[in-house]
Design an enzyme around this catalytic site. Structure first.
Site, PDB file in Angstrom:
ATOM      1  N   ARG A 332      63.067  79.262  70.845  1.00 45.76           N
ATOM      2  CA  ARG A 332      63.017  78.645  69.521  1.00 45.76           C
ATOM      3  C   ARG A 332      64.327  78.720  68.750  1.00 45.76           C
ATOM      4  NH1 ARG A 332      59.732  79.598  65.889  1.00 45.76           N
ATOM      5  NH2 ARG A 332      59.521  77.437  64.770  1.00 45.76           N
ATOM      6  N   TYR A 336      66.162  75.560  67.747  1.00 45.90           N
ATOM      7  CA  TYR A 336      66.113  75.133  66.173  1.00 45.90           C
ATOM      8  C   TYR A 336      66.683  76.395  65.120  1.00 45.90           C
ATOM      9  CZ  TYR A 336      61.742  73.278  68.488  1.00 45.90           C
ATOM     10  OH  TYR A 336      60.831  72.652  69.223  1.00 45.90           O
ATOM     11  N   CYS A 363      72.680  83.295  81.146  1.00 42.86           N
ATOM     12  CA  CYS A 363      74.086  82.950  81.046  1.00 42.86           C
ATOM     13  C   CYS A 363      74.367  81.950  80.152  1.00 42.86           C
ATOM     14  CB  CYS A 363      74.420  82.998  82.420  1.00 42.86           C
ATOM     15  SG  CYS A 363      74.447  84.468  83.662  1.00 42.86           S
ATOM     16  N   TYR A 393      54.586  78.298  70.525  1.00 44.09           N
ATOM     17  CA  TYR A 393      55.534  77.730  70.916  1.00 44.09           C
ATOM     18  C   TYR A 393      56.813  78.742  71.725  1.00 44.09           C
ATOM     19  CZ  TYR A 393      53.476  74.005  68.193  1.00 44.09           C
ATOM     20  OH  TYR A 393      52.799  72.985  67.869  1.00 44.09           O
TER      21      TYR A 393
HETATM   22  C1  LIG Z   1      52.415  69.474  67.346  1.00 45.81           C
HETATM   23  C2  LIG Z   1      51.205  68.680  66.956  1.00 45.81           C
HETATM   24  C3  LIG Z   1      50.038  69.302  66.567  1.00 45.81           C
HETATM   25  C4  LIG Z   1      49.960  70.672  66.299  1.00 45.81           C
HETATM   26  O1  LIG Z   1      51.042  71.196  65.040  1.00 45.81           O
HETATM   27  P1  LIG Z   1      51.198  72.490  64.574  1.00 45.81           P
HETATM   28  O2  LIG Z   1      52.378  72.559  63.606  1.00 45.81           O
HETATM   29  O3  LIG Z   1      51.384  73.623  65.738  1.00 45.81           O
HETATM   30  O4  LIG Z   1      49.933  72.784  63.795  1.00 45.81           O
HETATM   31  C5  LIG Z   1      48.902  68.675  66.267  1.00 45.81           C
HETATM   32  N1  LIG Z   1      48.818  67.347  66.510  1.00 45.81           N
HETATM   33  C6  LIG Z   1      49.733  66.609  67.078  1.00 45.81           C
HETATM   34  C7  LIG Z   1      49.544  65.254  67.498  1.00 45.81           C
HETATM   35  C8  LIG Z   1      51.122  67.110  67.246  1.00 45.81           C
HETATM   36  O5  LIG Z   1      51.944  66.475  67.697  1.00 45.81           O
END
Ligand SMILES: *Cc1c(COP(=O)(O)O)cnc(C)c1O
Length: 434
Positions: A332, A336, A363, A393
């Site tokens: 992550r 990001y 690497c 994630y």
């Molecule tokens: C990623 C996603 C979620 C979950 O989002 P969070 O930010 O982890 O709560 C729920 N619904 C859809 C359709 C998503 O793409």
């Protein structure tokens, strides 16, 4: 010392604890790198949603765990025992959930490009709801359901044109999303008409998802306003009253002290109030409501432990602490520039008098976990480094880059611990090689 989540503390020996257990002892017992998950915290987060839903929304309303945040069998056993449904985005997630014994009638299948094989597999496993993204998909679902002589329930993914971070009423950035059909372009209405004409597809309602790591006051109120107007409009045009409105996921979590606190139970209460008022003004019944929290169920239930390797001081520039994991278990920061709270878990009683960049072992110069982390200048090889709030994630985005085996996932529950996902071996990593 205040931590980002109340399941983090320090014991008498000056060692960081998670869910009341010593991180040094857990690292010794299970090895590093290591994902820890606080089962009690996951359950507490589930209950926040489940209780708020039963208090505020009509019967049949249900929070669905978004599996993409953290997907392995034990998670599904936990969330289903807490009476949550799930959202799945691939055949692999469907497989994992159904092998874990999840009631697939409570599963909602997402994705902007479900293949024919995915559609078949989802029907084989009895997925309750497809969240259909586009017209081709509706026709493919219709064809497969007809071949099986079944009627498949679907929700339609609608793009309400709401940007969760900018407050613009209609933002092109959202209307031109790769996901769903936009109300603003008339395509949402077209796909509704198409779906209502199918014989083997039952339109159960509508879905939207406006974003992730959402803190802004009224994002779900604004989304439900737009969606309820659309529902009323479809009722006026087609005599179709949607039974279900799924508002997607997205509530934010605290990664660092500067992130605000979010009281999800209160948030849901005010979303419910807004929905009731809007339905009254539109003179439509309040639909069954779903939400799809991922991050806010698992993020603060996770912590990653590493062992420090080299401590490299570049006078006049910066200091590095290298750890025995990195972008393979947590991409992550590389993806990001995500913020995390990080500690030298072995030396919590010492003054954090230097700033370090935590580097991974891959690497890639971009393989970093965090910049400018305060740490004691006594930090040395063998110390345990903890990264907080890694439950979402991280494992689900992990990879075998550089042929690095994935860490184990260890669950912490009422003072004890157990392995939920075994550590990968080199044999596992090379298992498919001919
Ligand atoms: C990623 C996603 C979620 C979950 O989002 P969070 O930010 O982890 O709560 C729920 N619904 C859809 C359709 C998503 O793409």
């Amino acid at each position: 010392m205040a931590f980002v989540c109340e399941n983090i503390s320090v014991n008498e020996e000056g060692v960081l604890t998670f869910a009341g257990q010593s991180t040094e002892e857990l690292a010794r017992q299970y090895g590093t790198p290591l994902y820890l998950m606080d089962e009690d915290r996951i359950r507490q987060n589930c209950r926040t949603y489940v209780n708020a839903f039963s208090e505020h929304f009509p019967e049949g309303s249900m929070p669905l765990f978004a599996g993409k945040a953290c997907c392995f069998k034990q998670i599904y056993r936990i969330i289903s025992s807490e009476n949550m449904g799930c959202d799945v985005v691939s055949s692999g997630e469907i497989f994992t959930a159904s092998e874990a014994g999840m009631d697939m009638e409570k599963a909602f299948f997402h994705g902007n490009n479900k293949t024919d094989a995915d559609i078949k597999f989802a029907m084989d496993r009895g997925v309750g709801y497809f969240v259909a993204d586009n017209e081709e998909e509706i026709l493919a679902i219709e064809a497969e359901a007809a071949a099986r002589g079944i009627v498949q329930k679907v929700l339609l993914r609608i793009t309400p044109g709401i940007d969760p971070h900018t407050y613009e009423a209609v933002s092109t950035g959202k209307v031109d999303s790769k996901f769903g059909q936009a109300i603003a372009t008339g395509q949402a209405e077209e796909i509704t008409a198409l779906t209502l004409r199918q014989e083997h597809v039952e339109l159960a309602g509508f879905h939207c998802h406006v974003g992730s790591q959402v803190f802004a006051e009224d994002v779900f109120e604004r989304a439900s306003d737009v969606m309820l107007e659309f529902i009323a409009d479809m009722n006026a045009k087609f005599g179709y009253m949607a039974g279900c409105l799924n508002l997607g996921g997205g509530y934010g979590v605290r990664y660092v002290d500067s992130d605000p606190y979010l009281y999800i139970a209160e948030k849901i209460g005010s979303v419910a109030g807004a929905i009731k008022r809007k339905c009254e003004s539109l003179d439509i019944p309040v639909p069954v409501i779903c939400m799809e929290p991922g991050r806010s169920i698992v993020a603060d239930a996770g912590m990653t432990l590493y062992t420090a390797g080299s401590v490299k001081k570049i006078p006049g520039y910066k200091n590095y602490v290298s750890v025995d994991g990195g972008m393979t278990d947590n991409p992550r920061y590389a993806l990001y520039k995500s913020s995390y709270s990080c500690y030298n878990a072995s030396r919590m009683n010492e003054e954090a008098d230097m700033e370090v960049t935590i580097g991974g072992r891959c690497c890639e110069s971009g393989d970093l976990i965090q910049l400018d982390v305060p740490m004691p200048s006594s930090t040395e090889r063998g110390d345990i480094i903890a990264v907080c709030t890694t439950g979402a994630y991280n494992y689900s985005m992990s990879s075998n880059y550089n042929r690095i085996p994935r860490p184990a996932v260890v669950m912490l529950k009422s003072g004890s611990s157990y392995v939920a996902v075994r550590r990968e071996t080199f044999e596992d990593v090379a298992a498919q090689d001919i």
